[in-house]
Design a protein around this motif. Structure first.
Motif, PDB file in Angstrom:
ATOM      1  N   TYR A  51      34.040 -14.092 -11.749  1.00 22.68           N
ATOM      2  CA  TYR A  51      33.563 -15.475 -11.859  1.00 22.68           C
ATOM      3  C   TYR A  51      33.408 -16.093 -10.471  1.00 22.68           C
ATOM      4  O   TYR A  51      34.157 -15.771  -9.549  1.00 22.68           O
ATOM      5  CB  TYR A  51      34.557 -16.322 -12.663  1.00 22.68           C
ATOM      6  CG  TYR A  51      34.432 -16.166 -14.158  1.00 22.68           C
ATOM      7  CD1 TYR A  51      33.902 -17.176 -14.944  1.00 22.68           C
ATOM      8  CD2 TYR A  51      34.847 -14.991 -14.785  1.00 22.68           C
ATOM      9  CE1 TYR A  51      33.792 -17.031 -16.324  1.00 22.68           C
ATOM     10  CE2 TYR A  51      34.739 -14.834 -16.169  1.00 22.68           C
ATOM     11  CZ  TYR A  51      34.208 -15.861 -16.921  1.00 22.68           C
ATOM     12  OH  TYR A  51      34.092 -15.719 -18.279  1.00 22.68           O
ATOM     13  N   VAL A  52      32.425 -16.979 -10.325  1.00 21.35           N
ATOM     14  CA  VAL A  52      32.264 -17.727  -9.078  1.00 21.35           C
ATOM     15  C   VAL A  52      32.412 -19.222  -9.378  1.00 21.35           C
ATOM     16  O   VAL A  52      32.184 -19.672 -10.507  1.00 21.35           O
ATOM     17  CB  VAL A  52      30.891 -17.478  -8.409  1.00 21.35           C
ATOM     18  CG1 VAL A  52      30.725 -16.007  -8.035  1.00 21.35           C
ATOM     19  CG2 VAL A  52      29.755 -17.919  -9.309  1.00 21.35           C
ATOM     20  N   LEU A  54      31.595 -22.942  -9.775  1.00 26.27           N
ATOM     21  CA  LEU A  54      30.371 -23.695 -10.061  1.00 26.27           C
ATOM     22  C   LEU A  54      29.931 -24.454  -8.813  1.00 26.27           C
ATOM     23  O   LEU A  54      28.735 -24.552  -8.517  1.00 26.27           O
ATOM     24  CB  LEU A  54      30.612 -24.663 -11.232  1.00 26.27           C
ATOM     25  CG  LEU A  54      29.455 -25.595 -11.601  1.00 26.27           C
ATOM     26  CD1 LEU A  54      28.229 -24.796 -12.032  1.00 26.27           C
ATOM     27  CD2 LEU A  54      29.871 -26.567 -12.706  1.00 26.27           C
ATOM     28  N   SER A  55      30.909 -24.956  -8.061  1.00 28.61           N
ATOM     29  CA  SER A  55      30.566 -25.700  -6.836  1.00 28.61           C
ATOM     30  C   SER A  55      29.816 -24.813  -5.846  1.00 28.61           C
ATOM     31  O   SER A  55      28.888 -25.265  -5.179  1.00 28.61           O
ATOM     32  CB  SER A  55      31.835 -26.274  -6.206  1.00 28.61           C
ATOM     33  OG  SER A  55      32.752 -25.244  -5.903  1.00 28.61           O
ATOM     34  N   THR A  56      30.200 -23.547  -5.762  1.00 23.88           N
ATOM     35  CA  THR A  56      29.498 -22.609  -4.877  1.00 23.88           C
ATOM     36  C   THR A  56      28.074 -22.366  -5.379  1.00 23.88           C
ATOM     37  O   THR A  56      27.115 -22.382  -4.599  1.00 23.88           O
ATOM     38  CB  THR A  56      30.269 -21.269  -4.814  1.00 23.88           C
ATOM     39  OG1 THR A  56      31.604 -21.535  -4.380  1.00 23.88           O
ATOM     40  CG2 THR A  56      29.609 -20.292  -3.866  1.00 23.88           C
ATOM     41  N   ALA A  57      27.957 -22.141  -6.676  1.00 22.90           N
ATOM     42  CA  ALA A  57      26.632 -21.903  -7.264  1.00 22.90           C
ATOM     43  C   ALA A  57      25.716 -23.098  -7.038  1.00 22.90           C
ATOM     44  O   ALA A  57      24.524 -22.937  -6.740  1.00 22.90           O
ATOM     45  CB  ALA A  57      26.767 -21.603  -8.756  1.00 22.90           C
ATOM     46  N   LEU A  58      26.299 -24.296  -7.148  1.00 27.29           N
ATOM     47  CA  LEU A  58      25.504 -25.510  -6.932  1.00 27.29           C
ATOM     48  C   LEU A  58      25.085 -25.644  -5.478  1.00 27.29           C
ATOM     49  O   LEU A  58      23.927 -25.934  -5.170  1.00 27.29           O
ATOM     50  CB  LEU A  58      26.313 -26.741  -7.356  1.00 27.29           C
ATOM     51  CG  LEU A  58      26.432 -26.980  -8.866  1.00 27.29           C
ATOM     52  CD1 LEU A  58      27.475 -28.038  -9.157  1.00 27.29           C
ATOM     53  CD2 LEU A  58      25.082 -27.374  -9.453  1.00 27.29           C
ATOM     54  N   LEU A  64      21.275 -19.208 -12.380  1.00 30.89           N
ATOM     55  CA  LEU A  64      22.199 -18.446 -13.226  1.00 30.89           C
ATOM     56  C   LEU A  64      21.429 -17.729 -14.332  1.00 30.89           C
ATOM     57  O   LEU A  64      20.538 -18.310 -14.959  1.00 30.89           O
ATOM     58  CB  LEU A  64      23.250 -19.380 -13.840  1.00 30.89           C
ATOM     59  CG  LEU A  64      24.192 -20.065 -12.834  1.00 30.89           C
ATOM     60  CD1 LEU A  64      25.162 -20.981 -13.572  1.00 30.89           C
ATOM     61  CD2 LEU A  64      24.963 -19.046 -11.990  1.00 30.89           C
ATOM     62  N   ARG A  65      21.801 -16.486 -14.550  1.00 32.17           N
ATOM     63  CA  ARG A  65      21.133 -15.657 -15.555  1.00 32.17           C
ATOM     64  C   ARG A  65      22.162 -15.055 -16.500  1.00 32.17           C
ATOM     65  O   ARG A  65      23.361 -15.123 -16.248  1.00 32.17           O
ATOM     66  CB  ARG A  65      20.358 -14.526 -14.872  1.00 32.17           C
ATOM     67  CG  ARG A  65      19.188 -15.028 -14.062  1.00 32.17           C
ATOM     68  CD  ARG A  65      18.403 -13.890 -13.415  1.00 32.17           C
ATOM     69  NE  ARG A  65      17.212 -14.434 -12.751  1.00 32.17           N
ATOM     70  CZ  ARG A  65      17.228 -15.006 -11.551  1.00 32.17           C
ATOM     71  NH1 ARG A  65      18.362 -15.096 -10.861  1.00 32.17           N
ATOM     72  NH2 ARG A  65      16.125 -15.506 -11.013  1.00 32.17           N
ATOM     73  N   ALA A  66      21.679 -14.446 -17.567  1.00 30.64           N
ATOM     74  CA  ALA A  66      22.583 -13.804 -18.539  1.00 30.64           C
ATOM     75  C   ALA A  66      23.532 -12.857 -17.802  1.00 30.64           C
ATOM     76  O   ALA A  66      23.099 -12.078 -16.942  1.00 30.64           O
ATOM     77  CB  ALA A  66      21.770 -13.031 -19.567  1.00 30.64           C
ATOM     78  N   GLY A  67      24.785 -12.950 -18.120  1.00 26.36           N
ATOM     79  CA  GLY A  67      25.790 -12.104 -17.476  1.00 26.36           C
ATOM     80  C   GLY A  67      26.498 -12.799 -16.323  1.00 26.36           C
ATOM     81  O   GLY A  67      27.577 -12.368 -15.907  1.00 26.36           O
ATOM     82  N   ASP A  68      25.910 -13.875 -15.803  1.00 24.39           N
ATOM     83  CA  ASP A  68      26.565 -14.594 -14.716  1.00 24.39           C
ATOM     84  C   ASP A  68      27.766 -15.379 -15.248  1.00 24.39           C
ATOM     85  O   ASP A  68      27.784 -15.820 -16.404  1.00 24.39           O
ATOM     86  CB  ASP A  68      25.580 -15.546 -14.030  1.00 24.39           C
ATOM     87  CG  ASP A  68      24.626 -14.801 -13.101  1.00 24.39           C
ATOM     88  OD1 ASP A  68      24.902 -13.618 -12.786  1.00 24.39           O
ATOM     89  OD2 ASP A  68      23.600 -15.395 -12.703  1.00 24.39           O
ATOM     90  N   LYS A  69      28.751 -15.566 -14.370  1.00 25.82           N
ATOM     91  CA  LYS A  69      30.007 -16.172 -14.808  1.00 25.82           C
ATOM     92  C   LYS A  69      30.451 -17.219 -13.774  1.00 25.82           C
ATOM     93  O   LYS A  69      30.535 -16.911 -12.589  1.00 25.82           O
ATOM     94  CB  LYS A  69      31.088 -15.092 -14.950  1.00 25.82           C
ATOM     95  CG  LYS A  69      30.716 -13.985 -15.927  1.00 25.82           C
ATOM     96  CD  LYS A  69      31.758 -12.896 -16.039  1.00 25.82           C
ATOM     97  CE  LYS A  69      31.769 -11.935 -14.884  1.00 25.82           C
ATOM     98  NZ  LYS A  69      30.561 -11.100 -14.769  1.00 25.82           N
TER      99      LYS A  69
END
Ligand code: MN
Ligand code: MN
Length: 507
Positions: A51-52, A54-58, A64-69
Motif C-alpha cells: 500500500y502507498v 494516499l497523500s503520496t499518490a495525490l 490509480l488503476r485496478a490492483g493499486d492500493k
C-alpha cells in the motif's frame, strides 16, 4: 436451529492456521493498546503489503488503476485502506469496518497532584466501564505528549517486564463496610479513579550520588528516534547548581517535585505539557492463551481490535493476488465507544473524503459518482457481540444469542428498547451474506444483543447506511466486554478472518 461448535469441523491444517493467526493477534493487541498504536501498526502492515499513502499518490498525481492500493489516516487515529478493483468504483465497494478505540482511563489535562506522600494522576474514564473493575490491577500508560516546540513525545510505560507499572488503589475489606453497601455504579466513583504514580520524595540536601543510583527502566519512543525500551535512565541530576532542587514553596510537595524532575529528565516534559497530552491508562501486560485447551484468548481491548485485526488481515490477504472484482476497503475508526463523534470517528467526513480522493485519482471524479459508489456498496460493520455467559444466562435469549466457539456473528439489528438506534439490515442482503459465508464454508451464527428489554447497544453500522448502502453488523463474541481483560475464542477469530476475506472477494 442451533449452530454447532466450529471446533468440531477443524482438521490439522485448520488448527495450524488458527493458532498462527491467534499468535499474531495476541501480539497485535499486546502492543497496540491505543487507537494511535493500532492505526500506526495497520499502516505499517499495509505498506509492507504494497500500500502507498494516499497523500503520496495525490502529491505525485498518480493515476490509480485496478490492483493499486492506498491508505489514508485521520489524525493518525483512524485509517482507511483501499484496494482498487476491476470494476469501476461507481459500481460499489465491499467494505469492512471496525473500531480501534477501547474503554480506558484518560489522564486529565491538569492531572498531577500530591497527597499524603503520594503523587497521583487524575483521570476521566473513556467509554462504558464498570469502574470498580479498574482498581487494584497493574496499569500501563500509553500515549503522546505534544510540546509547544512541535515535538511529540510518545510514551509507553508498563509493558516491558522491567518497566514499572501503576495502579488505582482499592479500599481494604476491613474498612469497606459502607462501600460494600453501595450500588455497583458507585462502589468506585469516577472522580476517584486516580492513578498512583509515585511515593519517593526529592532529597533536600542535593545528594546527587544517592539519587543517581536510582534508575528507572521504561519503554519510551521519541517520534524521530528508534525504540529505547530498555534504556536505563538516571533520575534528575540534583547537583550543586540546584536547578532541579525543589523550590522552598514546593518542599511540602517533594514527592511531586521528584516525579516532575524525572519526567523532565526522561521525556523533556514539564508539568504544563500535560495540557497538550493524550495519555491513556490501560491494563498492563500481554494478552494470553486461556483455558487448559488454549481455546480462548484473554486480553485488553478486544472490543473491537478483534474485529479490526481480522478485518485488516482479510484486507491485506487480497494484496497477495490479482486485483479484486470490486474495490475492497477496510476502515478502522476511533471514538466508537463515545458515539463515533469527532474528526476521527465514523460520523466524520474522513471516510467519504478519502474515497472521493481515491475515485478522483482512479479517473472517477465527481460528487455524483461518489454518491453512487457509496450507495452501491455493501459493508460488514464489525464489532464484538455479547457472548452467552453461563454465569449470567438470564440476560440472554438462548436461540438468538452469540456463543463463543460457534463462529462469526451476524446481527441483523442491534439497538435497545424496540431496536432503537439500530441499523436493521434488509433480508435480501442477509441472504447474500449467508450465501457468501456458506460458499466459503465459514462457520457463522446470528444473534441479538441480549434479551429484549435487557439493555442493548449500537455500533457504527447506521452511519455508512445513511448513504443507502447495505450494512450488517457482524463480529466476534466476547465475554466480560469492556472489562480490563476480555475473553474471546480462537475459533471465532479464525472464522471472522475467513468470513471477512470471503465477503471482500465475493459479496
Ligand atoms: Mn465495540
Ligand atoms: Mn464497546
Amino acid at each position: 436451529m442451533e449452530r454447532g461448535s466450529a471446533w468440531k469441523g477443524y482438521g490439522a491444517a485448520d488448527i495450524e492456521q488458527l493458532e498462527a493467526l491467534a499468535g499474531d493477534y495476541r501480539q497485535f493487541i499486546s502492543t497496540c493498546k491505543t487507537e494511535r498504536e493500532c492505526c500506526a501498526e495497520s499502516v505499517r502492515q499495509a505498506e509492507a503489503a504494497g500500500y502507498v499513502a494516499l497523500s503520496t499518490a495525490l502529491r505525485e498525481g498518480r493515476r490509480l488503476r485496478a490492483g493499486d492500493k492506498v491508505w489514508a489516516t485521520s489524525q493518525g487515529k483512524a485509517v482507511v485502506l483501499v484496494h482498487i478493483g476491476e470494476q469501476p468504483m461507481e459500481q460499489g465497494m465491499n467494505i469492512l469496518g471496525a473500531h480501534i478505540d477501547s474503554p480506558r482511563l484518560d489522564v486529565k489535562q491538569n492531572p498531577l497532584y500530591e497527597k499524603d506522600g503520594f503523587t497521583l494522576l487524575d483521570t476521566h474514564y473513556y467509554g462504558g466501564i464498570k469502574k470498580y473493575q479498574w482498581v487494584a490491577l497493574p496499569l500501563a500508560i500509553h500515549g503522546v505528549v505534544a510540546k509547544t516546540d512541535g515535538e511529540v513525545v510518545e510514551v509507553v510505560v508498563g509493558e516491558d517486564a522491567d518497566d514499572p507499572v501503576f495502579c488505582v488503589t482499592d479500599l481494604l475489606p476491613h474498612l469497606g463496610q459502607k462501600q460494600m453497601e453501595k450500588k455497583g455504579s458507585e462502589v468506585v466513583e469516577g472522580e476517584d479513579l486516580d492513578v498512583l504514580v509515585g511515593n519517593r520524595a526529592a532529597a533536600l540536601g542535593g545528594d546527587a550520588q544517592s539519587l543517581g543510583q536510582s534508575s528507572l527502566r521504561c519503554g519510551t519512543r521519541l517520534v524521530d528516534t528508534p525504540a529505547q525500551s530498555s534504556e536505563v535512565v538516571t533520575v534528575p541530576d540534583q547537583d550543586a547548581s540546584g536547578d532541579n532542587l525543589p523550590k522552598k514553596e514546593e518542599e511540602k510537595e517533594a514527592v511531586k517535585a521528584f516525579l516532575l524532575g524525572m519526567l523532565r529528565e526522561k521525556y523533556g516534559i514539564e508539568e504544563e505539557d500535560f495540557l497538550s497530552a493524550e495519555l491513556e491508562v490501560v491494563p498492563a501486560g500481554a494478552a494470553r492463551d486461556m483455558g487448559f485447551d488454549r481455546s480462548m484468548i484473554i486480553g485488553y481491548g478486544q472490543d473491537d481490535r478483534v474485529c479490526a485485526y481480522t478485518s485488516l488481515r482479510a484486507q491485506l490477504a487480497l494484496a497477495e493476488g490479482p486485483a479484486p472484482r470490486r474495490t475492497a476497503v477496510c476502515v478502522l475508526v476511533d471514538k466508537e465507544e463515545i458515539g463515533s463523534v469527532g474528526a476521527t470517528g465514523m460520523e466524520s467526513a474522513f471516510f467519504e473524503n478519502a474515497i472521493a480522493e481515491v475515485m478522483a485519482l482512479a479517473g472517477e471524479e465527481g460528487d455524483l459518482r461518489l454518491r453512487r459508489a457509496l450507495a452501491a456498496s455493501c459493508m460488514l460493520s464489525s464489532d464484538v457481540s455479547a457472548g452467552v455467559d453461563p454465569a449470567y444466562a438470564s440476560v440472554f435469549e438462548p436461540k438468538n444469542s452469540a456463543y463463543l466457539g460457534r463462529g462469526l456473528v451476524f446481527n441483523k439489528y442491534t439497538g435497545a428498547r424496540g431496536k432503537s438506534g439500530s441499523n436493521d439490515a434488509r433480508a435480501e442482503f442477509v441472504a447474500r451474506v449467508r450465501r457468501v459465508m456458506d460458499d466459503a464454508q465459514v462457520s457463522f451464527q446470528t444473534a441479538e444483543l441480549g434479551r429484549v428489554d435487557a439493555g442493548g447497544g449500537g455500533t457504527i453500522a447506521f452511519i455508512p447506511a445513511r448513504f443507502g448502502m447495505d450494512v450488517i453488523d457482524s463480529g466476534v463474541p466476547v465475554l466480560s466486554m469492556h472489562s480490563p481483560w476480555e475473553v474471546t475464542s480462537k475459533a471465532d477469530i479464525y472464522e471472522a478472518r475467513r468470513g471477512y476475506e470471503a465477503f471482500l472477494r465475493n459479496a
